[in-house]
Scaffold this active site. Structure first.
Site, PDB file in Angstrom:
ATOM      1  N   LYS A  89      43.789  59.822 -29.723  1.00  0.00           N
ATOM      2  CA  LYS A  89      44.557  58.948 -29.325  1.00  0.00           C
ATOM      3  C   LYS A  89      43.721  57.436 -29.295  1.00  0.00           C
ATOM      4  CE  LYS A  89      44.959  57.419 -24.745  1.00  0.00           C
ATOM      5  NZ  LYS A  89      45.397  55.895 -24.418  1.00  0.00           N
TER       6      LYS A  89
ATOM      7  N   ASP B 182      48.714  54.389 -28.524  1.00  0.00           N
ATOM      8  CA  ASP B 182      49.078  54.270 -27.109  1.00  0.00           C
ATOM      9  C   ASP B 182      49.290  52.709 -27.217  1.00  0.00           C
ATOM     10  OD1 ASP B 182      49.541  54.577 -24.473  1.00  0.00           O
ATOM     11  OD2 ASP B 182      47.562  54.793 -24.062  1.00  0.00           O
TER      12      ASP B 182
ATOM     13  N   LYS C  35      51.552  50.978 -25.432  1.00  0.00           N
ATOM     14  CA  LYS C  35      52.328  50.697 -24.207  1.00  0.00           C
ATOM     15  C   LYS C  35      53.187  49.319 -24.269  1.00  0.00           C
ATOM     16  CE  LYS C  35      49.001  52.948 -20.891  1.00  0.00           C
ATOM     17  NZ  LYS C  35      48.027  53.438 -21.808  1.00  0.00           N
TER      18      LYS C  35
ATOM     19  N   HIS D 278      55.842  46.729 -23.939  1.00  0.00           N
ATOM     20  CA  HIS D 278      56.731  46.288 -22.776  1.00  0.00           C
ATOM     21  C   HIS D 278      56.859  44.720 -23.054  1.00  0.00           C
ATOM     22  CE1 HIS D 278      56.843  46.112 -18.182  1.00  0.00           C
ATOM     23  NE2 HIS D 278      58.280  45.697 -18.783  1.00  0.00           N
ATOM     24  N   ASP D 279      57.994  44.502 -23.431  1.00  0.00           N
ATOM     25  CA  ASP D 279      58.696  42.993 -23.840  1.00  0.00           C
ATOM     26  C   ASP D 279      60.104  42.914 -23.979  1.00  0.00           C
ATOM     27  OD1 ASP D 279      58.563  40.403 -24.984  1.00  0.00           O
ATOM     28  OD2 ASP D 279      56.566  40.346 -25.678  1.00  0.00           O
TER      29      ASP D 279
ATOM     30  N   PRO E  82      63.529  43.412 -25.733  1.00  0.00           N
ATOM     31  CA  PRO E  82      64.320  44.380 -26.644  1.00  0.00           C
ATOM     32  C   PRO E  82      63.972  44.154 -28.206  1.00  0.00           C
ATOM     33  CG  PRO E  82      65.927  44.189 -24.957  1.00  0.00           C
ATOM     34  CD  PRO E  82      64.664  43.238 -24.708  1.00  0.00           C
TER      35      PRO E  82
ATOM     36  N   THR F  75      61.748  42.046 -29.608  1.00  0.00           N
ATOM     37  CA  THR F  75      60.362  41.789 -29.848  1.00  0.00           C
ATOM     38  C   THR F  75      59.834  43.658 -29.939  1.00  0.00           C
ATOM     39  OG1 THR F  75      60.006  39.974 -28.980  1.00  0.00           O
ATOM     40  CG2 THR F  75      58.020  41.213 -28.969  1.00  0.00           C
TER      41      THR F  75
ATOM     42  N   GLN G  15      40.667  56.512 -12.573  1.00  0.00           N
ATOM     43  CA  GLN G  15      41.814  57.279 -12.348  1.00  0.00           C
ATOM     44  C   GLN G  15      41.978  57.787 -10.915  1.00  0.00           C
ATOM     45  OE1 GLN G  15      43.890  57.519 -14.592  1.00  0.00           O
ATOM     46  NE2 GLN G  15      43.255  57.967 -16.530  1.00  0.00           N
TER      47      GLN G  15
ATOM     48  N   GLY H 128      39.943  61.249 -22.190  1.00  0.00           N
ATOM     49  CA  GLY H 128      39.071  60.225 -22.648  1.00  0.00           C
ATOM     50  C   GLY H 128      37.692  60.443 -22.197  1.00  0.00           C
TER      51      GLY H 128
HETATM   52  O1  C5P Z   1      38.961  58.300 -19.884  1.00  0.00           O
HETATM   53  P1  C5P Z   1      40.155  58.844 -19.391  1.00  0.00           P
HETATM   54  O2  C5P Z   1      40.486  60.363 -19.488  1.00  0.00           O
HETATM   55  O3  C5P Z   1      40.593  58.210 -18.090  1.00  0.00           O
HETATM   56  O4  C5P Z   1      41.452  58.365 -20.348  1.00  0.00           O
HETATM   57  C1  C5P Z   1      42.605  58.321 -20.047  1.00  0.00           C
HETATM   58  C2  C5P Z   1      43.513  57.538 -21.214  1.00  0.00           C
HETATM   59  O5  C5P Z   1      44.780  57.850 -21.002  1.00  0.00           O
HETATM   60  C3  C5P Z   1      43.052  56.272 -21.443  1.00  0.00           C
HETATM   61  O6  C5P Z   1      43.235  55.903 -22.751  1.00  0.00           O
HETATM   62  C4  C5P Z   1      44.363  55.583 -20.788  1.00  0.00           C
HETATM   63  O7  C5P Z   1      44.782  54.376 -21.399  1.00  0.00           O
HETATM   64  C5  C5P Z   1      45.662  56.579 -20.987  1.00  0.00           C
HETATM   65  N1  C5P Z   1      46.433  56.469 -19.923  1.00  0.00           N
HETATM   66  C6  C5P Z   1      46.419  56.913 -18.744  1.00  0.00           C
HETATM   67  N2  C5P Z   1      47.461  56.684 -17.749  1.00  0.00           N
HETATM   68  C7  C5P Z   1      48.782  56.545 -17.996  1.00  0.00           C
HETATM   69  C8  C5P Z   1      48.893  56.216 -19.564  1.00  0.00           C
HETATM   70  C9  C5P Z   1      47.746  56.412 -20.410  1.00  0.00           C
HETATM   71  O8  C5P Z   1      45.160  56.947 -18.330  1.00  0.00           O
HETATM   72  N3  C5P Z   1      49.740  56.470 -17.391  1.00  0.00           N
END
Ligand code: C5P
Length: 236
Positions: free
Chosen positions: A38, A65, A67, A69-70, A72, A74, A192, A212
């Site tokens: 990713k 990834d 993400k 968000h803007d 339509p 763009t 998290q 990650g």
């Molecule tokens: O290091 P970790 O396992 O927390 O990484 C989680 C990955 O998932 C990060 O790259 C983060 O940007 C992504 N992510 C997230 N939650 C979301 C969408 C993506 O943690 N809702």
């Protein structure tokens, strides 16, 4: 209705770092140990489309990834540009609304990556949600956002492990569920909040897991990825 996931290994490793040589070294080290990589905002902002091309050229499927968000128009332009990089998946914030999501689907065309809607960041808990003015528990908000994604023709959503079961109950196999917030009992949670071990998330019906720091912060990331895979019920 989506076909079964084409990824035999459900682990996608998030390469959240700013340097391309380090990212490429990690990508090479993880070959054969993860289903894909990713590339998120940190690496993309630091190394740009050339960085993504270099990671894609390593051969593993790449989940871009961004993400988005803007407005339509763009987002449609950004989706067109992102698709030229040949990612396997691309993310948009579902909160961008129906017109933005539909514009993204149209811009991506028929041979598109999986377009995935971010329902609610896994770093946000109930108090954070309330502070943004959204009433109700995270699950309710995630279901509402997923409804929007499905209605607009997206391929799936990003959700925390805690929303997999309600999403599967509501949508069956009609949406791909890509799940970050994966943490084993011994892993640091970091930022998290809504986490779960990998095997439990798969058992509940996740299609893919985004992992990650439990891999990238390990002394030996390849060994960490292999150990994670070995603990999964679907591992070959
Ligand atoms: O290091 P970790 O396992 O927390 O990484 C989680 C990955 O998932 C990060 O790259 C983060 O940007 C992504 N992510 C997230 N939650 C979301 C969408 C993506 O943690 N809702």
């Amino acid at each position: 209705m989506p076909t079964p996931s084409p990824f035999a290994n459900p682990i996608f490793c998030a390469i959240d770092r700013p340097d391309l040589p380090g990212a490429l070294a990690l990508a090479r080290a993880l070959e054969g140990a993860v289903g894909g990589l990713k590339v998120g905002l940190e690496l993309f902002t630091a190394t740009g489309p050339d960085g993504v091309r270099a990671i894609v050229a390593q051969g593993l499927p790449v989940f871009l990834d961004l993400k988005l968000h803007d407005i339509p128009n763009t987002v449609a332009g950004a989706v067109r540009a992102a698709c030229t990089l040949r990612p396997a998946m691309l993310t948009l914030h579902a909160a961008g609304g129906a017109a933005m999501l539909r514009a993204a689907v149209e811009a991506a065309g028929p041979e598109r990556p999986w377009l995935l809607g971010v329902t609610l960041l896994t770093s946000l808990g109930p108090a954070d949600l309330a502070a943004t003015g959204i009433a109700g528990p995270p699950e309710q908000h995630v279901l509402r956002m997923a409804e929007l994604c499905a209605a607009c023709g997206l391929d799936g959503v990003i959700c925390s492990p805690h929303e997999i079961a309600p999403l599967r109950r509501r949508f069956g196999a009609a949406l791909r569920l890509v799940v970050p917030g994966i943490r084993g009992a011994g892993d640091a949670r970091g930022d998290q909040q809504r986490t779960m071990p990998a095997a439990d998330a798969l058992a509940l019906g996740a299609d893919l897991l985004v992992v990650g720091r439990p891999i990238t912060a390990a002394a030996d990331p390849r060994a960490a990825a292999i150990a994670l895979l070995a603990g999964l019920p679907r591992a070959a």
